[in-house]
Write a protein that holds these residues in place. Structure first.
Motif, short mmCIF file in Angstrom:
data_model
loop_
_atom_site.label_atom_id
_atom_site.label_comp_id
_atom_site.label_asym_id
_atom_site.label_seq_id
_atom_site.Cartn_x
_atom_site.Cartn_y
_atom_site.Cartn_z
N MET A 1 10.59 -3.36 -7.00
CA MET A 1 10.46 -1.93 -6.72
C MET A 1 9.00 -1.54 -6.57
SD MET A 1 13.11 -0.15 -6.36
CE MET A 1 12.77 1.13 -5.20
N SER A 2 8.15 -2.14 -7.40
CA SER A 2 6.72 -1.86 -7.31
C SER A 2 6.19 -2.27 -5.93
CB SER A 2 6.00 -2.62 -8.44
OG SER A 2 4.65 -2.77 -8.17
N ILE A 3 6.61 -3.45 -5.47
CA ILE A 3 6.20 -3.91 -4.14
C ILE A 3 6.73 -2.96 -3.08
CG2 ILE A 3 6.46 -5.79 -2.47
CD1 ILE A 3 6.58 -7.73 -4.82
N VAL A 4 7.98 -2.54 -3.24
CA VAL A 4 8.58 -1.62 -2.27
C VAL A 4 7.77 -0.33 -2.17
CG1 VAL A 4 10.56 -0.12 -1.84
CG2 VAL A 4 10.92 -2.51 -2.44
N LEU A 5 7.48 0.27 -3.34
CA LEU A 5 6.78 1.56 -3.32
C LEU A 5 5.39 1.44 -2.69
CD1 LEU A 5 7.78 3.05 -6.78
CD2 LEU A 5 8.48 3.85 -4.53
N GLN A 6 4.67 0.38 -3.08
CA GLN A 6 3.33 0.19 -2.51
C GLN A 6 3.38 0.09 -0.99
OE1 GLN A 6 1.12 -3.08 -4.21
NE2 GLN A 6 1.49 -2.28 -6.27
N ASN A 7 4.31 -0.73 -0.51
CA ASN A 7 4.33 -0.96 0.93
C ASN A 7 4.97 0.18 1.69
OD1 ASN A 7 3.27 -3.83 1.53
ND2 ASN A 7 4.38 -3.96 -0.39
N TYR A 8 5.85 0.90 1.00
CA TYR A 8 6.42 2.10 1.58
C TYR A 8 5.31 3.12 1.85
CZ TYR A 8 8.76 6.67 1.10
OH TYR A 8 9.18 7.96 1.25
N ILE A 9 4.46 3.33 0.85
CA ILE A 9 3.36 4.28 1.02
C ILE A 9 2.36 3.76 2.06
CG2 ILE A 9 1.39 5.34 -0.14
CD1 ILE A 9 3.98 6.65 -0.85
N GLN A 10 2.12 2.44 2.00
CA GLN A 10 1.17 1.89 2.96
C GLN A 10 1.67 2.11 4.39
OE1 GLN A 10 0.56 -2.30 2.76
NE2 GLN A 10 -1.14 -2.26 4.19
N ASN A 11 2.95 1.91 4.59
CA ASN A 11 3.49 2.09 5.93
C ASN A 11 3.57 3.56 6.33
OD1 ASN A 11 4.07 -0.52 7.07
ND2 ASN A 11 5.49 -0.78 5.37
N ALA A 12 3.90 4.41 5.34
CA ALA A 12 4.08 5.82 5.69
C ALA A 12 2.76 6.55 5.81
CB ALA A 12 4.96 6.49 4.63
N GLN A 13 1.81 6.19 4.95
CA GLN A 13 0.57 6.97 4.90
C GLN A 13 -0.66 6.17 5.32
OE1 GLN A 13 -0.06 10.18 4.22
NE2 GLN A 13 2.10 10.69 4.10
N GLY A 14 -0.49 4.91 5.63
CA GLY A 14 -1.63 4.11 6.05
C GLY A 14 -2.34 3.48 4.88
N ILE B 1 0.28 -10.49 -6.47
CA ILE B 1 1.46 -10.53 -5.61
C ILE B 1 1.92 -11.98 -5.40
CG2 ILE B 1 0.35 -10.64 -3.34
CD1 ILE B 1 3.07 -8.19 -4.27
N GLN B 2 0.97 -12.91 -5.41
CA GLN B 2 1.33 -14.33 -5.30
C GLN B 2 2.16 -14.76 -6.51
OE1 GLN B 2 0.57 -16.61 -2.86
NE2 GLN B 2 -0.24 -14.95 -1.62
N SER B 3 1.70 -14.37 -7.69
CA SER B 3 2.47 -14.69 -8.90
C SER B 3 3.86 -14.09 -8.81
CB SER B 3 1.77 -14.13 -10.14
OG SER B 3 0.61 -14.84 -10.42
N ALA B 4 3.92 -12.85 -8.34
CA ALA B 4 5.22 -12.18 -8.23
C ALA B 4 6.12 -12.95 -7.27
CB ALA B 4 5.04 -10.74 -7.75
N PHE B 5 5.55 -13.42 -6.17
CA PHE B 5 6.30 -14.25 -5.23
C PHE B 5 6.92 -15.45 -5.94
CE2 PHE B 5 4.76 -13.79 -0.56
CZ PHE B 5 5.08 -12.46 -0.59
N ILE B 6 6.07 -16.15 -6.69
CA ILE B 6 6.53 -17.42 -7.28
C ILE B 6 7.59 -17.15 -8.35
CG2 ILE B 6 5.77 -19.58 -8.33
CD1 ILE B 6 2.91 -18.78 -7.34
N VAL B 7 7.33 -16.13 -9.19
CA VAL B 7 8.34 -15.80 -10.21
C VAL B 7 9.64 -15.39 -9.53
CG1 VAL B 7 8.96 -14.19 -12.02
CG2 VAL B 7 6.69 -15.17 -11.98
N ALA B 8 9.50 -14.60 -8.47
CA ALA B 8 10.71 -14.15 -7.77
C ALA B 8 11.48 -15.35 -7.24
CB ALA B 8 10.32 -13.22 -6.62
#
Lengths: 476, 304, 301
Positions: free
Chosen positions: B110-123, A377-384
């Motif tokens: 989108m991958s980050i969104v989905l992961q955190n969406y599930i984390q927030n919705a389902q713990g 996720i850190q790499s993703a941050f930096i690339v982003a």
């Protein structure tokens, strides 16, 4: 699905045949609007109903549901209204008409150039005086701590972004494992200082060089790779480094990492409350732990400025032009006698070195490191940050660091959000979710990033910026 | 020997799951040349959907295993497919024909969104569940060790083969498959020839997500656990499988998946459990560097 | 007529892709100061020959020798081949076995420059930058392999000014001077072709390889191109190797023509000789060899 296509702003794919005006009578715009909003609201409802509406909680040895259907209804209403609002405002203009980026070459005058010329010195002044401004504005060292900390955080990402910019922005090589070099820098410093008692300033160049070596080690096998495959292999490299850090317990301390890393000193003065080498006593001021934070801020700022100056100079040297040429067309480079191997490896090595510097500072500031600090996720941050800033643009990277890192961090301070969504709503919890959404939105809105035009490195008569549509983003 | 045989079965089972997910990667990469970075997370979402449906059915008093499985399968496939469709619509379609990096970054977002969406919705906790299909066939026994072929594994193998056959048929024999292959060759030309490119691509995402849903349900049945982070590493391994099998080839994807599954299981069994993911990532790198066109692919000549 | 020195000697060159034979046992020579054209119908293997000469493809078989200076060095060619060296340099000149050099070394050491059939410019960079990149190796040395340039040491500034002067000369020569600070991708097609030639010339070649330089040009632009090529040959010590479809261009400016068909050489000689060669007519018109006499008669009638 098909019905919404008439209402939603239709984007014709490039090269699609021009759409003949349909003889069918168009539905009334208001109906189309409602239909579109209703469809997306329905989609939202179906998607979120099982996942958001029923939270599985383990209770008494079995799973039961926490009912959150009210949130589902809220989200559905939000999408319904949001869709209508967006269609009435931002999406009203047909998308084809919005000039996404300046085309061709434009003279570097006009308001954008003036703004840029004004923005850079202002930003420099703010960057240099920031800790004092923060402390002064927030009313004291104790309250200013948070702001100085935030400054250090943003600055770290600016430094990392500028380092990765050489690889991704200039040479056009997509590196999704940049965090590996950050980790190598941090662990090199931590291990050297713990095992051999080397000072921070001794370790800094060593960590940079070792990170650069890792850059070459990564660079060699991936020379032939292009595009997405390169991205995935670099990602794998980053994960391999992290997994080795976790599992090589004797050497790296395993998952618990390395603790109590000695803190660097300010020309021999330490940031301790009292004693002959105390920074506070030497200057005759009251001790505060924030002093050390401010010191770190300046260390990072100085490093970042060195990186910036080096990058700007390199761009105007043959090696920098070769990087950009590589991004534009690798085969043409080879036909002109440019060694692709050397050019790519120097880009990897230099980018990695800057990452190593950042890692060293990170380890020294934090005092402890563990593999969890160096995830993908850190790499993703930096690339982003690099891509959202605009490939190759140093100023863009500062802007996107401010938006992504600073802005997201600011969510902590949004008290009014609680007022809207109730006291149980903690925006910090949704930090990453919002981060992801912002990433998608910025890409959809500005695929070439915030600052997408390119300043030429040399000019004969007049300096013109090159529009984004001309610039290739690299294949490597 | 017994141990080897057991590992072989487990490896093929794990590999089948990778293979099912890999088909989603291979179809999307084949048609629009982008790594659908969020595909692993779509798989993860499907495991969560299956879990929620499972608990819902149980608490409604439905416990007949075949009915439960059928309802979950249909529900999960429908909902996951809708997720796949929505992701494509929101994050990728606006970027079609744009710069190459933009969809990739959007996909990571989108991958980050989905992961955190599930984390927030389902713990964030790991959801563990008892096996729905317990037991199996014990077909080999020595004093201290016996080889088991679990019923869930049999279900997994059967499903994989059936699904592969159905999807291969769709891709090779139906008009939709023809449209997909046309888009794979040349999107511009396909659209000039009257193929609805947007619809074809949408359907490709829907198909990929459906397969991820099947894989998600199988994963939940077989391993009995999931969490919001379950999609990331599995997704990357499945992508490796897709490349290993040769991008665009459905049987190749399953073959690649089984290869990766076997390597992973045997490495964990005979070399080191700690470093099994290191092995997987190393194989990924080696495949991409030295075998970029996969086992079933043909070498490409660089165009100058 | 004085004996012309050889600059390029291709011997028994073959290139196979899997089962496909793109070039089959091709041998020819290009003379110093000549414009040598390689022509042939579509798919005859012309570009493959180019890619072998410029190091982009490693030929399956054969030898490609390039000479700097006195071509008497060619007497040592078998010796060099046997020793496994890539090149040899004496006081009179140098000999390079191009099939042994990597692509970028072909440009850097053997000084063979090329253009591409589907123009390859650095589109997002200005014309001036394009021409400076072509002088990469020279500038790299002047910048002390970056270290000197980074610290502002050494004569990098001077070298860069010289490079800019050279770029200015070629921009002027190709009529692109007033667009020096524009992005290369913003140029019209014909101008892009000229820029590619200017860029190749900036790398100081002894042999300039042009892959269909007239493709897509209108009549006026074609004329300008001819003039440019003739003046390059006259004013600069450069030999030109040229692939062309457009027979008008080829017949007007080449000194020697090599004709390929299905990867084989079917004719080699002066434009006049090639024009009347029945095999060439057959290849272009796609008729059997026996019928070519009739075709030739019909054509001349």
């Amino acid at each position: 699905m098909a019905s919404t296509d008439t209402a939603a702003p239709v984007q014709t794919p490039p090269g699609a045949a021009p759409v003949e005006p349909s003889p069918v009578r168009q539905p009334h715009p208001a109906i189309a609007l409602l239909k579109d909003a209703a469809m997306w609201a329905a989609v939202t409802f179906i998607l979120t109903f099982p996942i958001v509406g029923f939270k599985t909680v383990a209770r008494g040895g079995r799973y039961v549901f926490d009912n959150n259907v009210d949130v589902v209804l809220g989200l559905t209403a939000f999408v319904f209204l949001g869709r209508i609002l967006l269609n009435l405002t931002i999406w009203r203009k047909p998308k084809t008409a919005t000039a996404r980026a300046a085309s061709g070459t434009v003279l570097d005058t006009g308001w954008a150039a003036k703004a840029r010329r004004l923005l850079v010195p202002v930003m420099l002044v703010v960057a240099v005086t920031y800790p004092f401004l923060a402390v002064w504005a927030s009313g004291g060292l104790v309250t200013g701590r948070y702001w100085v900390d935030l400054g250090v955080l943003v600055m770290t990402y600016v430094l990392l972004g500028w380092g990765l910019n050489i690889v991704v922005g200039l040479a056009g090589l997509l590196d999704l494992g940049y965090v590996a070099f950050y980790a190598v820098g941090a662990y090199t410093f931590a291990l050297l200082t713990m095992n051999f008692g080397l000072s921070f300033w001794m370790c800094l160049p060593i960590a940079g060089i070792i990170a650069a070596l890792f850059g070459v080690v990564l660079g060699f096998p991936v020379l032939r790779l292009r595009g997405d495959y390169l991205a995935i292999v670099t990602l794998a490299f980053g994960e391999i480094i992290r997994l080795v850090l976790i599992n090589w317990r004797e050497f790296t301390g395993g998952a618990s990492g390395i603790n109590q890393i000695p803190r660097p000193s300010f020309f021999g003065l330490e940031f301790i409350p009292s004693g002959p080498t105390s920074f506070a006593e030497f200057f005759g001021i009251a001790f505060s732990p924030v002093h050390r934070l401010i010191f770190f801020y300046y260390v990072i700022l100085a490093l970042a400025l060195v990186v910036l100056v080096v990058t700007i100079r390199l761009r105007r040297l043959p090696i920098g032009r070769a990087w950009e040429a590589l991004r534009e067309d690798e085969i043409a480079c080879r036909s002109l006698g440019i060694s692709v191997v050397n050019t790519k490896l120097t880009a990897f090595a230099l980018g990695a070195m800057f990452g190593g510097f950042a890692g060293t500072v990170f380890a020294a500031r934090q005092g402890y490191i563990s593999p969890t600090d160096f995830t993908f996720i850190q790499s993703a941050f930096i690339v982003a940050i690099v891509v959202l800033g605009g490939l190759g643009s140093n100023l863009g990277i500062v802007l996107s660091s401010l938006v992504l890192i600073g802005g997201i961090e600011m969510l902590r301070n949004l008290g009014f959000v609680k007022a809207i969504f109730g006291s149980g709503f903690d925006p910090v919890q949704y930090r990453m979710l919002i981060f992801g959404i912002v990433m998608v939105i910025i890409m959809v809105w500005k695929p070439r990033g915030l600052i997408s035009s390119r300043a030429p490195t040399v000019f004969l008569k007049e300096k013109k910026r090159v529009g984004a549509d001309m610039i290739s983003e690299g294949h490597g | 020997m017994e141990y080897f045989l057991q590992q072989l079965i487990n490896g093929v089972a794990l590999g089948s799951i990778y293979g099912l997910i890999a088909i989603g990667y291979t179809m999307v990469y084949g048609i629009i040349g982008m790594i659908n970075f969020a595909h692993g997370d779509i798989f993860m979402v499907s495991t969560m959907i299956s879990l929620v449906l499972l608990i819902a059915l149980f608490s409604l008093g439905v416990t007949a295993v075949p009915i439960v499985l059928l309802v979950i399968l249909l529900g999960a496939v429908f909902l996951t497919a809708l997720y796949g469709w929505t992701v494509e619509r929101m994050a990728y379609r606006p970027l079609r024909g744009s710069f190459r990096l933009a969809p990739l970054i959007s996909a990571i977002g989108m991958s980050i969104v989905l992961q955190n969406y599930i984390q927030n919705a389902q713990g964030a906790d790991k959801k563990a569940f008892t096996q729905l299909i317990p037991g199996g066939i014990e077909f080999f026994k020595e004093a201290d060790f016996s080889v088991w072929l679990q019923y869930s594994q049999i279900a997994l193998f059967t499903t994989t083969i059936v699904v592969l056959a159905v999807f291969t048929f769709i891709v090779t024999k139906t008009p939709l498959g023809r449209a997909q292959r046309a888009c794979e060759q040349d999107i511009k030309m396909a659209s000039l020839l009257g193929i609805d490119v947007d619809k074809t691509i949408s359907l490709t995402f829907v198909m990929g997500a459906s397969l991820a849903a099947v894989a998600g349900l199988m994963h939940l049945l077989y391993y009995g656990s999931t969490d919001f982070y379950a999609g990331f590493v599995v997704g990357i391994k499945a992508f490796t499988a897709a490349v290993l099998g040769g991008i665009g080839s459905l049987p190749g994807a399953v073959l690649g998946g089984i290869t990766i599954g076997l390597i992973e299981v045997f490495f964990a069994g005979y070399v080191s459990v700690d470093y099994k993911d290191v092995a997987a990532f190393s194989i990924l790198s080696i495949v991409l560097i030295f075998l970029p066109t996969g086992i079933l692919g043909r070498p490409e000549v660089e165009k100058v | 007529m004085a004996r012309q020195e050889t600059i390029l000697r291709v011997e028994h060159l073959s290139m196979k892709f899997g089962g496909l034979v793109a070039v089959d046992d091709l041998s020819f020579e290009a003379k110093k100061g000549d414009i040598t054209a390689i022509i042939g119908p579509n798919g005859a293997g012309k570009t493959t020959v180019f890619n072998c000469i410029t190091g982009f493809y490693k030929p399956t078989e054969g030898r490609i020798a390039l000479v700097h200076g006195d071509d008497s060095i060619l007497t040592r060619i078998d010796n060099v081949t046997a020793t496994g060296k890539q090149w040899v340099r004496t006081r009179q000149g140098a000999l390079f076995l191009l099939e042994r050099l990597q692509d970028f070394k072909v440009s850097e050491l053997a000084r063979v420059a090329r253009t591409f059939q589907n123009i390859r410019l650095f589109g997002g960079m200005t014309l001036l930058e394009n021409l400076l990149i072509a002088q990469h190796n020279k500038l790299m040395r002047a910048s002390g392999y970056t270290f000197g340039g980074l610290l502002g040491l050494g004569g990098y500034g001077k070298a860069e000014r010289a490079a800019i002067d050279k770029a200015r000369y070629w921009l002027d020569k190709t009529g692109l001077l007033d667009r020096a600070d524009d992005a290369a991708a913003s140029l019209p097609y014909g101008a892009q072709r000229r820029l590619e030639i200017a860029r190749a010339m900036c790398s100081d070649p002894v042999l300039l390889c042009l892959d269909e330089p007239a493709a897509g040009l209108n009549a006026r632009e074609g004329e300008e191109l001819n003039e440019l090529l003739l003046s390059i040959r006259k004013e600069h010590d450069v030999s030109i190797l040229l692939i062309e479809h457009d027979m008008g261009v080829v017949m007007q400016i080449s000194d020697r023509i090599v004709v390929l068909d299905y990867g084989r050489k079917i004719a080699d000689g002066s434009p006049a000789a090639v024009r009347s060669d029945p095999k060439v007519i057959a290849a272009y018109l796609g008729v059997e060899e026996e019928e070519t006499d009739e075709v030739a008669k019909e054509l001349s009638a």
